[in-house]
Design a protein around this motif. Structure first.
Motif, PDB file in Angstrom:
ATOM      1  N   LYS A   1       0.875  -1.160   0.041  1.00 43.39           N
ATOM      2  CA  LYS A   1      -0.012  -0.027  -0.029  1.00 43.39           C
ATOM      3  C   LYS A   1       0.886   1.277   0.021  1.00 43.39           C
ATOM      4  O   LYS A   1       1.740   1.477   0.654  1.00 43.39           O
ATOM      5  CB  LYS A   1      -0.621   0.030   1.089  1.00 43.39           C
ATOM      6  N   ASN A   2       0.478   2.198  -0.819  1.00 41.14           N
ATOM      7  CA  ASN A   2       1.503   3.487  -0.989  1.00 41.14           C
ATOM      8  C   ASN A   2       0.634   4.357  -1.215  1.00 41.14           C
ATOM      9  O   ASN A   2       0.985   5.878  -1.632  1.00 41.14           O
ATOM     10  CB  ASN A   2       2.500   3.376  -1.953  1.00 41.14           C
TER      11      ASN A   2
ATOM     12  N   GLY B   1      -2.326   7.329   0.701  1.00 39.47           N
ATOM     13  CA  GLY B   1      -3.001   7.746   2.056  1.00 39.47           C
ATOM     14  C   GLY B   1      -4.246   7.721   1.800  1.00 39.47           C
ATOM     15  O   GLY B   1      -4.995   7.508   0.806  1.00 39.47           O
ATOM     16  N   ASN B   2      -4.953   7.987   2.865  1.00 44.21           N
ATOM     17  CA  ASN B   2      -6.600   8.180   2.840  1.00 44.21           C
ATOM     18  C   ASN B   2      -6.988   9.339   1.853  1.00 44.21           C
ATOM     19  O   ASN B   2      -7.994   9.207   1.346  1.00 44.21           O
ATOM     20  CB  ASN B   2      -7.077   8.315   4.102  1.00 44.21           C
ATOM     21  N   THR B   3      -6.238  10.513   2.050  1.00 44.44           N
ATOM     22  CA  THR B   3      -6.712  11.565   1.039  1.00 44.44           C
ATOM     23  C   THR B   3      -6.613  11.299  -0.254  1.00 44.44           C
ATOM     24  O   THR B   3      -7.416  11.764  -1.080  1.00 44.44           O
ATOM     25  CB  THR B   3      -5.899  12.819   1.605  1.00 44.44           C
ATOM     26  N   ASP B   4      -5.412  10.753  -0.623  1.00 49.30           N
ATOM     27  CA  ASP B   4      -5.199  10.436  -2.010  1.00 49.30           C
ATOM     28  C   ASP B   4      -6.336   9.499  -2.535  1.00 49.30           C
ATOM     29  O   ASP B   4      -6.757   9.399  -3.659  1.00 49.30           O
ATOM     30  CB  ASP B   4      -3.968   9.737  -2.111  1.00 49.30           C
TER      31      ASP B   4
ATOM     32  N   ASN C   1       5.157   7.625  -2.056  1.00 53.81           N
ATOM     33  CA  ASN C   1       4.287   7.061  -0.960  1.00 53.81           C
ATOM     34  C   ASN C   1       3.680   8.239  -0.279  1.00 53.81           C
ATOM     35  O   ASN C   1       4.171   8.970   0.353  1.00 53.81           O
ATOM     36  CB  ASN C   1       4.889   6.247   0.122  1.00 53.81           C
ATOM     37  N   THR C   2       2.266   8.085  -0.382  1.00 53.45           N
ATOM     38  CA  THR C   2       1.173   9.016   0.259  1.00 53.45           C
ATOM     39  C   THR C   2       0.855   9.001   1.628  1.00 53.45           C
ATOM     40  O   THR C   2       0.336   9.466   2.230  1.00 53.45           O
ATOM     41  CB  THR C   2       0.172   9.865  -0.658  1.00 53.45           C
ATOM     42  N   GLY C   3       1.049   7.454   1.982  1.00 49.03           N
ATOM     43  CA  GLY C   3       0.433   7.009   2.899  1.00 49.03           C
ATOM     44  C   GLY C   3       1.319   7.440   4.268  1.00 49.03           C
ATOM     45  O   GLY C   3       2.415   8.066   4.316  1.00 49.03           O
ATOM     46  N   LYS C   4       0.773   6.911   5.554  1.00 47.75           N
ATOM     47  CA  LYS C   4       1.687   7.157   6.751  1.00 47.75           C
ATOM     48  C   LYS C   4       2.996   6.362   6.592  1.00 47.75           C
ATOM     49  O   LYS C   4       3.027   5.107   6.264  1.00 47.75           O
ATOM     50  CB  LYS C   4       0.966   6.548   7.848  1.00 47.75           C
TER      51      LYS C   4
END
Length: 68
Positions: free
Chosen positions: A4-5, A7-10, A62-65
């Motif tokens: 997973k790469n 984030g929730n906003t993306d 990677n836009t996630g945490k």
């Protein structure tokens, strides 16, 4: 399969744009534009649902945490 790469906003933005494109494809667009919008919508919705974007993986984005 893929890490997973996104984030929730993306994911939310992709899902919203995908829904809008899908609605446009079925209601107001015609011909080739409807097909193009439909295909792009399906790709956006699929990547949003999976939480992974293959081009992000290739580019190292990677836009996630970050993992701790």
């Amino acid at each position: 399969m893929f890490e997973k790469n996104m984030g929730n906003t993306d994911r939310a933005i992709r899902a919203a744009i995908g829904v809008v494109l899908l609605i446009l494809a079925f209601t107001s667009l015609g011909g080739a534009w409807a097909w193009i919008a439909g295909i792009v919508a399906v790709v956006l919705l699929a990547t949003s649902a999976m939480g992974t974007c293959p081009p992000y993986s290739l580019l190292g984005i990677n836009t996630g945490k970050p993992k701790t």
